[in-house]
Design a protein around this motif. Structure first.
Motif, mmCIF file in Angstrom:
data_model
loop_
_atom_site.group_PDB
_atom_site.id
_atom_site.type_symbol
_atom_site.label_atom_id
_atom_site.label_comp_id
_atom_site.label_asym_id
_atom_site.label_seq_id
_atom_site.Cartn_x
_atom_site.Cartn_y
_atom_site.Cartn_z
ATOM 1 N N ASP A 8 0.843 -1.202 0.000
ATOM 2 C CA ASP A 8 0.000 0.000 0.000
ATOM 3 C C ASP A 8 0.877 1.251 0.000
ATOM 4 O O ASP A 8 0.644 2.198 -0.755
ATOM 5 N N ILE A 56 0.524 3.811 -3.104
ATOM 6 C CA ILE A 56 -0.390 4.957 -2.945
ATOM 7 C C ILE A 56 0.288 6.293 -3.295
ATOM 8 O O ILE A 56 -0.380 7.250 -3.674
ATOM 9 N N CYS A 59 -7.221 4.430 1.233
ATOM 10 C CA CYS A 59 -5.894 4.842 1.740
ATOM 11 C C CYS A 59 -5.870 6.338 2.040
ATOM 12 O O CYS A 59 -5.275 6.781 3.030
ATOM 13 N N TYR A 98 -0.879 7.982 -6.406
ATOM 14 C CA TYR A 98 -2.264 8.415 -6.584
ATOM 15 C C TYR A 98 -2.382 9.918 -6.870
ATOM 16 O O TYR A 98 -3.249 10.337 -7.633
ATOM 17 N N TRP A 103 -9.795 1.332 -3.441
ATOM 18 C CA TRP A 103 -8.644 1.113 -2.553
ATOM 19 C C TRP A 103 -7.907 2.431 -2.292
ATOM 20 O O TRP A 103 -7.563 2.760 -1.151
ATOM 21 N N ALA A 104 -7.656 3.196 -3.355
ATOM 22 C CA ALA A 104 -6.894 4.451 -3.223
ATOM 23 C C ALA A 104 -7.651 5.419 -2.310
ATOM 24 O O ALA A 104 -7.048 6.067 -1.443
ATOM 25 N N LYS A 105 -8.977 5.501 -2.496
ATOM 26 C CA LYS A 105 -9.768 6.422 -1.663
ATOM 27 C C LYS A 105 -9.736 5.973 -0.191
ATOM 28 O O LYS A 105 -9.718 6.802 0.716
#
Lengths: 220, 220
Positions: free
Chosen positions: A155, A159, A190, A162, A186-188
């Protein structure tokens, strides 16, 4: 740990520097951030990373650690009592290292081509990038994080990219959400973490910066 | 450890496969060696390494570990009671990982160009290769091994290239001993170890193999 002087030589849009900023924030390590002017690198950077002469460099009690993934692993090993990044099982550790390596060897280069190429080359880059996204989605599976229930090594490795996604979408002319909705979810997820949100520059600030770089490189 | 089925999918001249052969020999792990026919990869290889489709793949109790450096670290973590490869100090570990990464990112590509290019490109490759050798000599310093008094992680990462040195010297037209005598002294020291000597193919066998590859590639 006594005598903990931590300095980070970095450059704000760097996804590699961002890995270290997030890792240090996760471990709640206080550090001095020093922005580098890349066309005019500081003598300290050249002294601390004489081999690659690149940011980021983590300097811990005067000793340099170069290469961001190695730095993330170093942070995990030194401040080991808080929020472990790597799993304890050797096989799972090897898997996490494999995906971090995939991000560096494949994903990063696919992203670079999205804003440095044109025409057919750009079309090929877009395809390659979307294949990479889907491979990464496959590795994520139905877990909330690559690290399973906990935000971890992969992660952190991923990330940092992003904040560049508006740039990729603008020049690649596609929607990540349409192509890889699970990746965006997933990105949101994180981005809801303080360590990530507070370390990451705004996507539009990165896009503005890239516009200037492209003009300098003669791409637009 | 019970139920230790270890299989290595490999190809004999591979310096990357050789890392795993040496690491397993150092730990005295018994394994089944399976030679791959690279133009006609086995279904097992494609199943075990679907992302890169490359050798070497270490398969431990049915589970694949891909990328040789990750495999060496895995072997070190699983068979941890014997001949540790990585130092216990986090800073020294980061340094060892840095040099292994340097070998993969810089040294390997410099070596490849020595037997795949011609003319000016070859001259540039030769210069680059000798710079890399001297950088590595600098990292070795006056120690017997990169790992200090003990043969370790960086030694394993690098010595796999030694069986290719006749090839580099033949096509690059230089003498490693004249350019980097300390490097050659280190390599000969490593070659005295059973784990290295018994795992490494003969330099002339590699040269003969490369001759055929060059003909196939139309380089000679």
């Amino acid at each position: 740990m006594a005598n903990n002087e931590v300095i980070l030589l970095d450059f704000w849009p760097s996804m590699f520097g961002l890995r270290l900023r997030i890792a240090l924030a996760e471990k709640e390590v206080k550090y001095e951030y020093r922005e580098e002017d890349l066309p005019n690198k500081s003598p300290l950077l050249l002294q601390m990373n004489p081999i690659h002469k690149k940011i980021p460099v983590l300097i811990h009690n005067g000793k340099p650690i170069c290469e961001s993934i190695i730095g993330v692993e170093y942070i995990d090993e030194v401040w080991k009592d808080k929020a472990p990044f790597l799993p304890s099982d050797p096989y799972e550790r090897a898997q996490a290292r494999f995906w971090a390596d995939y991000i560096d060897k494949k994903f990063y280069w696919a992203t670079r081509k999205l804003w440095t190429t044109k025409g057919e080359e750009l079309e090929a880059a877009k395809e390659e990038f979307i294949v990479c996204l889907k491979v990464l989605e496959g590795a994520l599976g139905d877990k909330p994080y690559f690290g399973g229930d906990n935000f971890g090594f992969v992660d952190i490795a991923l990330i940092g990219f992003y904040c560049w996604f508006s740039t990729y979408e603008t020049y690649g002319n596609f929607s990540t959400e349409a192509e890889s909705p699970k990746f965006v979810a997933w990105a949101k997820r994180c981005m809801q973490r303080d360590s990530v949100a507070k370390s990451s520059p705004d996507q539009h600030k990165v896009l503005k910066f890239v516009k200037v770089v492209r003009q300098r490189l003669g791409i637009e």
